[in-house]
Design a protein around this motif. Sequence first.
Motif, PDB file in Angstrom:
ATOM      1  N   MET A   1       0.839  -1.166   0.000  1.00 31.39           N
ATOM      2  CA  MET A   1       0.000   0.000   0.000  1.00 31.39           C
ATOM      3  C   MET A   1       0.897   1.246   0.000  1.00 31.39           C
ATOM      4  O   MET A   1       1.843   1.339   0.751  1.00 31.39           O
ATOM      5  CB  MET A   1      -0.905  -0.027   1.241  1.00 31.39           C
ATOM      6  CG  MET A   1      -1.782   1.160   1.300  1.00 31.39           C
ATOM      7  SD  MET A   1      -3.055   1.301   2.567  1.00 31.39           S
ATOM      8  CE  MET A   1      -2.940  -0.026   3.659  1.00 31.39           C
ATOM      9  N   THR A   2       0.568   2.225  -0.858  1.00 31.45           N
ATOM     10  CA  THR A   2       1.349   3.456  -0.911  1.00 31.45           C
ATOM     11  C   THR A   2       0.855   4.431   0.145  1.00 31.45           C
ATOM     12  O   THR A   2      -0.328   4.510   0.440  1.00 31.45           O
ATOM     13  CB  THR A   2       1.243   4.116  -2.297  1.00 31.45           C
ATOM     14  OG1 THR A   2      -0.119   4.413  -2.552  1.00 31.45           O
ATOM     15  CG2 THR A   2       1.803   3.224  -3.372  1.00 31.45           C
ATOM     16  N   GLU A   3       1.797   5.163   0.690  1.00 28.87           N
ATOM     17  CA  GLU A   3       1.450   6.137   1.712  1.00 28.87           C
ATOM     18  C   GLU A   3       0.997   7.434   1.054  1.00 28.87           C
ATOM     19  O   GLU A   3       1.599   7.899   0.089  1.00 28.87           O
ATOM     20  CB  GLU A   3       2.663   6.409   2.585  1.00 28.87           C
ATOM     21  CG  GLU A   3       2.331   7.181   3.818  1.00 28.87           C
ATOM     22  CD  GLU A   3       3.495   7.216   4.786  1.00 28.87           C
ATOM     23  OE1 GLU A   3       3.776   8.310   5.292  1.00 28.87           O
ATOM     24  OE2 GLU A   3       4.109   6.163   5.000  1.00 28.87           O
ATOM     25  N   GLN A   4      -0.077   8.000   1.570  1.00 30.15           N
ATOM     26  CA  GLN A   4      -0.621   9.232   1.019  1.00 30.15           C
ATOM     27  C   GLN A   4       0.228  10.425   1.446  1.00 30.15           C
ATOM     28  O   GLN A   4       0.653  10.530   2.595  1.00 30.15           O
ATOM     29  CB  GLN A   4      -2.061   9.417   1.517  1.00 30.15           C
ATOM     30  CG  GLN A   4      -2.730  10.642   0.978  1.00 30.15           C
ATOM     31  CD  GLN A   4      -4.179  10.752   1.436  1.00 30.15           C
ATOM     32  OE1 GLN A   4      -4.762   9.796   1.894  1.00 30.15           O
ATOM     33  NE2 GLN A   4      -4.739  11.924   1.312  1.00 30.15           N
ATOM     34  N   ALA A   5       0.482  11.325   0.515  1.00 28.30           N
ATOM     35  CA  ALA A   5       1.215  12.546   0.828  1.00 28.30           C
ATOM     36  C   ALA A   5       0.377  13.417   1.756  1.00 28.30           C
ATOM     37  O   ALA A   5      -0.854  13.399   1.683  1.00 28.30           O
ATOM     38  CB  ALA A   5       1.523  13.304  -0.459  1.00 28.30           C
ATOM     39  N   PRO A   6       1.019  14.185   2.638  1.00 29.30           N
ATOM     40  CA  PRO A   6       0.253  15.079   3.519  1.00 29.30           C
ATOM     41  C   PRO A   6      -0.622  16.029   2.697  1.00 29.30           C
ATOM     42  O   PRO A   6      -0.218  16.521   1.648  1.00 29.30           O
ATOM     43  CB  PRO A   6       1.342  15.847   4.273  1.00 29.30           C
ATOM     44  CG  PRO A   6       2.542  14.970   4.211  1.00 29.30           C
ATOM     45  CD  PRO A   6       2.450  14.258   2.884  1.00 29.30           C
ATOM     46  N   LEU A   7      -1.824  16.260   3.200  1.00 25.51           N
ATOM     47  CA  LEU A   7      -2.813  17.068   2.496  1.00 25.51           C
ATOM     48  C   LEU A   7      -2.654  18.557   2.776  1.00 25.51           C
ATOM     49  O   LEU A   7      -2.272  18.967   3.864  1.00 25.51           O
ATOM     50  CB  LEU A   7      -4.221  16.632   2.898  1.00 25.51           C
ATOM     51  CG  LEU A   7      -4.594  15.207   2.525  1.00 25.51           C
ATOM     52  CD1 LEU A   7      -5.889  14.808   3.200  1.00 25.51           C
ATOM     53  CD2 LEU A   7      -4.713  15.072   1.023  1.00 25.51           C
ATOM     54  N   ARG A   8      -3.003  19.347   1.770  1.00 22.22           N
ATOM     55  CA  ARG A   8      -3.085  20.800   1.909  1.00 22.22           C
ATOM     56  C   ARG A   8      -4.569  21.135   2.028  1.00 22.22           C
ATOM     57  O   ARG A   8      -5.341  20.863   1.128  1.00 22.22           O
ATOM     58  CB  ARG A   8      -2.468  21.475   0.693  1.00 22.22           C
ATOM     59  CG  ARG A   8      -0.992  21.122   0.515  1.00 22.22           C
ATOM     60  CD  ARG A   8      -0.495  21.442  -0.858  1.00 22.22           C
ATOM     61  NE  ARG A   8      -1.278  20.664  -1.826  1.00 22.22           N
ATOM     62  CZ  ARG A   8      -1.417  20.994  -3.099  1.00 22.22           C
ATOM     63  NH1 ARG A   8      -0.863  22.074  -3.592  1.00 22.22           N
ATOM     64  NH2 ARG A   8      -2.131  20.245  -3.908  1.00 22.22           N
ATOM     65  N   ILE A   9      -4.955  21.728   3.142  1.00 24.97           N
ATOM     66  CA  ILE A   9      -6.358  21.989   3.452  1.00 24.97           C
ATOM     67  C   ILE A   9      -6.614  23.493   3.454  1.00 24.97           C
ATOM     68  O   ILE A   9      -5.800  24.268   3.948  1.00 24.97           O
ATOM     69  CB  ILE A   9      -6.728  21.433   4.851  1.00 24.97           C
ATOM     70  CG1 ILE A   9      -6.365  19.957   4.974  1.00 24.97           C
ATOM     71  CG2 ILE A   9      -8.197  21.671   5.168  1.00 24.97           C
ATOM     72  CD1 ILE A   9      -7.171  19.037   4.114  1.00 24.97           C
ATOM     73  N   VAL A  10      -7.756  23.888   2.913  1.00 24.12           N
ATOM     74  CA  VAL A  10      -8.204  25.277   3.014  1.00 24.12           C
ATOM     75  C   VAL A  10      -9.508  25.274   3.808  1.00 24.12           C
ATOM     76  O   VAL A  10     -10.345  24.386   3.618  1.00 24.12           O
ATOM     77  CB  VAL A  10      -8.365  25.940   1.616  1.00 24.12           C
ATOM     78  CG1 VAL A  10      -9.361  25.227   0.762  1.00 24.12           C
ATOM     79  CG2 VAL A  10      -8.715  27.405   1.747  1.00 24.12           C
ATOM     80  N   VAL A  11      -9.656  26.207   4.742  1.00 26.20           N
ATOM     81  CA  VAL A  11     -10.872  26.330   5.540  1.00 26.20           C
ATOM     82  C   VAL A  11     -11.458  27.723   5.357  1.00 26.20           C
ATOM     83  O   VAL A  11     -10.731  28.688   5.116  1.00 26.20           O
ATOM     84  CB  VAL A  11     -10.628  26.061   7.046  1.00 26.20           C
ATOM     85  CG1 VAL A  11     -10.174  24.637   7.276  1.00 26.20           C
ATOM     86  CG2 VAL A  11      -9.639  27.043   7.637  1.00 26.20           C
ATOM     87  N   GLY A  12     -12.784  27.819   5.474  1.00 24.67           N
ATOM     88  CA  GLY A  12     -13.450  29.105   5.362  1.00 24.67           C
ATOM     89  C   GLY A  12     -14.836  29.047   5.973  1.00 24.67           C
ATOM     90  O   GLY A  12     -15.416  27.979   6.116  1.00 24.67           O
ATOM     91  N   SER A  13     -15.357  30.223   6.315  1.00 24.53           N
ATOM     92  CA  SER A  13     -16.691  30.288   6.921  1.00 24.53           C
ATOM     93  C   SER A  13     -17.257  31.698   6.793  1.00 24.53           C
ATOM     94  O   SER A  13     -16.565  32.629   6.407  1.00 24.53           O
ATOM     95  CB  SER A  13     -16.628  29.924   8.406  1.00 24.53           C
ATOM     96  OG  SER A  13     -16.018  30.979   9.139  1.00 24.53           O
ATOM     97  N   ASP A  14     -18.524  31.800   7.180  1.00 24.11           N
ATOM     98  CA  ASP A  14     -19.123  33.121   7.378  1.00 24.11           C
ATOM     99  C   ASP A  14     -19.102  33.401   8.881  1.00 24.11           C
ATOM    100  O   ASP A  14     -18.527  32.628   9.655  1.00 24.11           O
ATOM    101  CB  ASP A  14     -20.528  33.190   6.778  1.00 24.11           C
ATOM    102  CG  ASP A  14     -21.532  32.282   7.472  1.00 24.11           C
ATOM    103  OD1 ASP A  14     -21.156  31.539   8.415  1.00 24.11           O
ATOM    104  OD2 ASP A  14     -22.709  32.307   7.071  1.00 24.11           O
ATOM    105  N   ASP A  15     -19.743  34.489   9.301  1.00 22.85           N
ATOM    106  CA  ASP A  15     -19.758  34.834  10.727  1.00 22.85           C
ATOM    107  C   ASP A  15     -20.369  33.729  11.582  1.00 22.85           C
ATOM    108  O   ASP A  15     -19.889  33.441  12.674  1.00 22.85           O
ATOM    109  CB  ASP A  15     -20.549  36.124  10.961  1.00 22.85           C
ATOM    110  CG  ASP A  15     -19.939  37.320  10.265  1.00 22.85           C
ATOM    111  OD1 ASP A  15     -20.616  38.354  10.226  1.00 22.85           O
ATOM    112  OD2 ASP A  15     -18.811  37.221   9.764  1.00 22.85           O
ATOM    113  N   ALA A  16     -21.444  33.105  11.096  1.00 21.11           N
ATOM    114  CA  ALA A  16     -22.137  32.072  11.873  1.00 21.11           C
ATOM    115  C   ALA A  16     -21.253  30.846  12.095  1.00 21.11           C
ATOM    116  O   ALA A  16     -21.386  30.164  13.100  1.00 21.11           O
ATOM    117  CB  ALA A  16     -23.429  31.658  11.169  1.00 21.11           C
ATOM    118  N   GLY A  17     -20.369  30.569  11.181  1.00 24.30           N
ATOM    119  CA  GLY A  17     -19.542  29.373  11.293  1.00 24.30           C
ATOM    120  C   GLY A  17     -18.141  29.614  11.808  1.00 24.30           C
ATOM    121  O   GLY A  17     -17.311  28.698  11.809  1.00 24.30           O
TER     122      GLY A  17
END
Length: 128
Positions: A1-17
């Motif tokens: 099994m190949t190891e997955q490369a570390p992920l690049r994540i983007v997060v965002g929200s409005d005021d409520a979140g």
Amino acid sequence: MTEQAPLRIVVGSDDAGLQYKNALKKDRENDPRVAHVVDVGVGSDEHTAYPHVAVNAARMAAEGKADRALLVCGTGLGVAISANKGPQQIAGRARAAPTVECDGAVRTRSGTTRTKRRPTAMTETFLA
């Protein structure tokens, strides 16, 4: 099994979140499967409309600058609709999308934020 490369994540929200997004961001920053997390807004002192945040996050994923996006608004539907306006995106609520996942955070009358799921539960299968 190949190891997955570390992920690049983007997060965002409005005021409520905002509180929920911050919890998601903190969890992902401490996750060994994640290389880095980019926050596209909103900040505690901002009032940016969620469509701008969602489209920016979707563009980053489409352009290969992020592997996944986690977006939060009052219901999760507004950010999903907005993110789907971006090129090559499939965004949805609750594990429905391979690239962009959206969820809702409802602000109560007392000012606290109530969410549908714990942040860790939201992203655990999303990162798999």
